[in-house]
Design an enzyme around this catalytic site. Sequence first.
Site, short mmCIF file in Angstrom:
data_model
loop_
_atom_site.label_atom_id
_atom_site.label_comp_id
_atom_site.label_asym_id
_atom_site.label_seq_id
_atom_site.Cartn_x
_atom_site.Cartn_y
_atom_site.Cartn_z
N GLY A 1 0.81 -1.22 0.00
CA GLY A 1 0.00 0.00 0.00
C GLY A 1 0.84 1.27 0.00
O GLY A 1 2.08 1.24 0.00
N ASN B 1 -12.78 -4.34 9.01
CA ASN B 1 -11.40 -4.20 9.46
C ASN B 1 -11.17 -4.92 10.77
O ASN B 1 -10.09 -5.47 11.01
CB ASN B 1 -11.00 -2.73 9.53
CG ASN B 1 -10.69 -2.18 8.14
OD1 ASN B 1 -10.40 -2.95 7.23
ND2 ASN B 1 -10.78 -0.88 7.98
N ASP C 1 -0.90 12.69 14.37
CA ASP C 1 -1.67 13.79 14.97
C ASP C 1 -0.76 14.68 15.82
O ASP C 1 -0.88 15.90 15.78
CB ASP C 1 -2.81 13.21 15.82
CG ASP C 1 -3.65 12.22 15.03
OD1 ASP C 1 -4.24 12.64 14.02
OD2 ASP C 1 -3.68 11.03 15.39
N HIS D 1 -7.91 8.34 17.43
CA HIS D 1 -7.41 8.88 16.16
C HIS D 1 -8.64 9.14 15.28
O HIS D 1 -9.00 8.35 14.41
CB HIS D 1 -6.46 7.89 15.48
CG HIS D 1 -6.03 8.35 14.11
ND1 HIS D 1 -5.24 9.44 13.90
CD2 HIS D 1 -6.32 7.86 12.89
CE1 HIS D 1 -5.04 9.60 12.61
NE2 HIS D 1 -5.70 8.66 11.96
N1 LIG Z 1 -3.35 6.04 12.11
C1 LIG Z 1 -3.03 6.96 11.23
O1 LIG Z 1 -2.47 7.99 11.59
C2 LIG Z 1 -3.34 6.76 9.79
C3 LIG Z 1 -3.93 5.63 9.36
N2 LIG Z 1 -4.19 5.44 8.02
C4 LIG Z 1 -4.83 4.18 7.65
O2 LIG Z 1 -3.81 3.27 7.19
C5 LIG Z 1 -4.41 2.28 6.36
C6 LIG Z 1 -3.56 2.04 5.12
O3 LIG Z 1 -3.44 3.23 4.36
P1 LIG Z 1 -2.73 3.20 2.91
O4 LIG Z 1 -1.44 2.49 2.96
O5 LIG Z 1 -2.78 4.60 2.40
O6 LIG Z 1 -3.81 2.34 2.14
P2 LIG Z 1 -3.66 1.55 0.75
O7 LIG Z 1 -5.07 1.32 0.30
O8 LIG Z 1 -2.69 2.23 -0.15
O9 LIG Z 1 -3.01 0.19 1.19
C7 LIG Z 1 -3.68 -0.70 2.00
C8 LIG Z 1 -3.03 -2.02 1.75
O10 LIG Z 1 -3.54 -2.91 2.69
C9 LIG Z 1 -3.67 -4.16 2.06
N3 LIG Z 1 -4.57 -4.97 2.86
C10 LIG Z 1 -5.90 -4.93 2.92
N4 LIG Z 1 -6.33 -5.88 3.76
C11 LIG Z 1 -5.22 -6.52 4.26
C12 LIG Z 1 -5.00 -7.60 5.12
N5 LIG Z 1 -6.00 -8.26 5.66
N6 LIG Z 1 -3.73 -7.99 5.38
C13 LIG Z 1 -2.70 -7.37 4.81
N7 LIG Z 1 -2.85 -6.36 3.94
C14 LIG Z 1 -4.09 -5.93 3.67
C15 LIG Z 1 -4.15 -3.83 0.68
O11 LIG Z 1 -3.89 -4.88 -0.20
P3 LIG Z 1 -5.01 -5.31 -1.34
O12 LIG Z 1 -5.01 -4.19 -2.31
O13 LIG Z 1 -4.53 -6.57 -1.87
O14 LIG Z 1 -6.32 -5.48 -0.61
C16 LIG Z 1 -3.30 -2.59 0.39
O15 LIG Z 1 -2.07 -2.96 -0.20
C17 LIG Z 1 -5.82 2.78 6.11
O16 LIG Z 1 -6.70 2.09 6.98
C18 LIG Z 1 -5.77 4.25 6.49
O17 LIG Z 1 -7.05 4.74 6.88
C19 LIG Z 1 -3.82 6.37 7.09
C20 LIG Z 1 -3.22 7.53 7.47
C21 LIG Z 1 -2.97 7.84 8.86
O1 LIG Z 2 -8.82 8.72 7.33
C1 LIG Z 2 -7.72 8.31 6.87
O2 LIG Z 2 -7.54 7.24 6.31
C2 LIG Z 2 -6.53 9.22 7.01
C3 LIG Z 2 -6.12 9.40 8.40
O3 LIG Z 2 -6.32 8.61 9.29
C4 LIG Z 2 -5.35 10.61 8.68
O4 LIG Z 2 -4.98 11.34 7.75
O5 LIG Z 2 -5.13 10.91 9.85
#
Ligand SMILES: NC(=O)C1=CN([C@@H]2O[C@H](COP(=O)(O)OP(=O)(O)OC[C@H]3O[C@@H](n4cnc5c(N)ncnc54)[C@H](OP(=O)(O)O)[C@@H]3O)[C@@H](O)[C@H]2O)C=CC1
Ligand SMILES: O=C([O-])CC(=O)C(=O)O
Length: 448
Positions: free
Chosen positions: A113, A205, A259, A287
């Site tokens: 991802g 999730n 954050d 978050h």
């Molecule tokens: N806590 C924080 O501060 C933040 C959290 N996030 C969160 O982080 C997460 C990932 O973001 P991002 O990388 O941009 O997302 P992407 O959509 O780019 O990547 C997510 C990846 O997760 C994979 N995936 C989905 N399900 C599973 C699983 N069961 N096991 C392993 N891999 C899996 C997907 O693969 P496939 O395509 O094969 O399904 C994809 O490659 C999101 O939930 C986002 O909301 C984002 C920003 C800040």
């Molecule tokens: O909502 C999202 O996936 C992005 C997120 O968590 C952030 O930017 O803090």
Amino acid sequence: MAFMAPSSSSRPLQFHEHASARRAAPALLRRPRSRWRRNQLVCSLEATKQAVQEERPAAVNGVAGRTDCYGVFCTTYDLRAVGARWRTDWCKRDEETKAWKKVVSVAVSGAAGMISNHLLFKLASGQVFGPDQPIALKLLGSSQRSFQKLEGVAMELEDSLYPLLREVSIGIDPYEVFQDVEWALLIGAKPQGPGMERADLLNINGQIFAQQGKALNAVASRNVKVLVVGNPCNTNALICLKNAPEIPSKNFHALTRLDENRAKCQLALKASVFYDKISNMTIWGNHSTTQVPDFVNARIDGKPARQVIRDTKWLHEEFTKTVQKRGGELIQKRGRSSAPSTAVSIVDAIRSLVNPTPEGDWFSSGVYTNGNPYGIAEDIVFSMPCRSKGDGDYELVTDVTIDDFLWERIKKSEAELLAEKRCVGHLIGEGEEELCEVTEDTMLPGEQ
Ligand SMILES: NC(=O)C1=CN([C@@H]2O[C@H](COP(=O)(O)OP(=O)(O)OC[C@H]3O[C@@H](n4cnc5c(N)ncnc54)[C@H](OP(=O)(O)O)[C@@H]3O)[C@@H](O)[C@H]2O)C=CC1
Ligand SMILES: O=C([O-])CC(=O)C(=O)O
């Protein structure tokens, strides 16, 4: 199962595929040995002498008047000088490998991802665990569909010639990928699709994190540190730890460091100081858009933030809202959620646990509430101020002031997390799915 490539130190460089993945995509295994790269530089005395002779003071030239550049990118460097220095360093490095630590094993889910796209290269370069810490990366994908992408990621890691990267393995079965891992960075999660109810997101999730918790419980190191990034990360971390009863709950974190960084940036901007002057920044709670960035205890150049920023209205209204909604604003402008800055904040979060916290300062992390000193509900994952001795563990900070403004908002974030917890009762062995009644307050930073 695995094949080895020659490497510059006594430790073998390995690339693995896990059995289930190999059945689906044998191509990587068939790759001839000769394609695996190794350090090409010859570290002889002659080569070192030549590098030293070539070396000149690195010239750093600001290019005045350029309009095709931004800020620091308007500065150019004399790369010949840097190149000579680099070769010398490389040879020294060859010596240093003898003092390297034991390889640390790190699993990353969602490895194909956007966030991982940035994070993996930081991990492999040594900037997270240190320049003497070799690393094994275990990349977890979600399905056969993502396997090819994982292969691509592994190829790029390979082409990057990181001396510290000793092993890369890829797979889609968490029971294989998490075997003996000491760190699990759980990033993979489904994004909230159009028309998807919040309760559906929690459920979909939540299933992922329940399964990964079970897998960690079964096969990971007994002291594995787990950082949950995939949203909704606090509740996903709770699900994960509840499904891993043999791993200390204290080892689980939900990422709120992004954050914290966002809050520091806003205070620095308002006070017109460089952001390294901002310390003691706490994010309380979820978050989500109910998070509470704490300007009451934050410090600017060692002074209470409120002594430096006298604009109370700005602190109460604009600052708080800007930090809470920063993720959403970014999605609106960029069309996708924060990835590079999230990767940076993951690096910061790990570094805060493996290095001693600077005297008097602290960092924020979403941690399990179990005997917390602030009166926050127990048995949830709540972001709070932490300090570490640098051993991977942390202690809560007790000398903080929670005034009425903070408390009112902290209670709102707590209520939100308790509502989320009721929604996932069926995933933590505490009730039925039907009890889910998330309110519209329950929003990720990216939702508006
Ligand atoms: N806590 C924080 O501060 C933040 C959290 N996030 C969160 O982080 C997460 C990932 O973001 P991002 O990388 O941009 O997302 P992407 O959509 O780019 O990547 C997510 C990846 O997760 C994979 N995936 C989905 N399900 C599973 C699983 N069961 N096991 C392993 N891999 C899996 C997907 O693969 P496939 O395509 O094969 O399904 C994809 O490659 C999101 O939930 C986002 O909301 C984002 C920003 C800040
Ligand atoms: O909502 C999202 O996936 C992005 C997120 O968590 C952030 O930017 O803090």
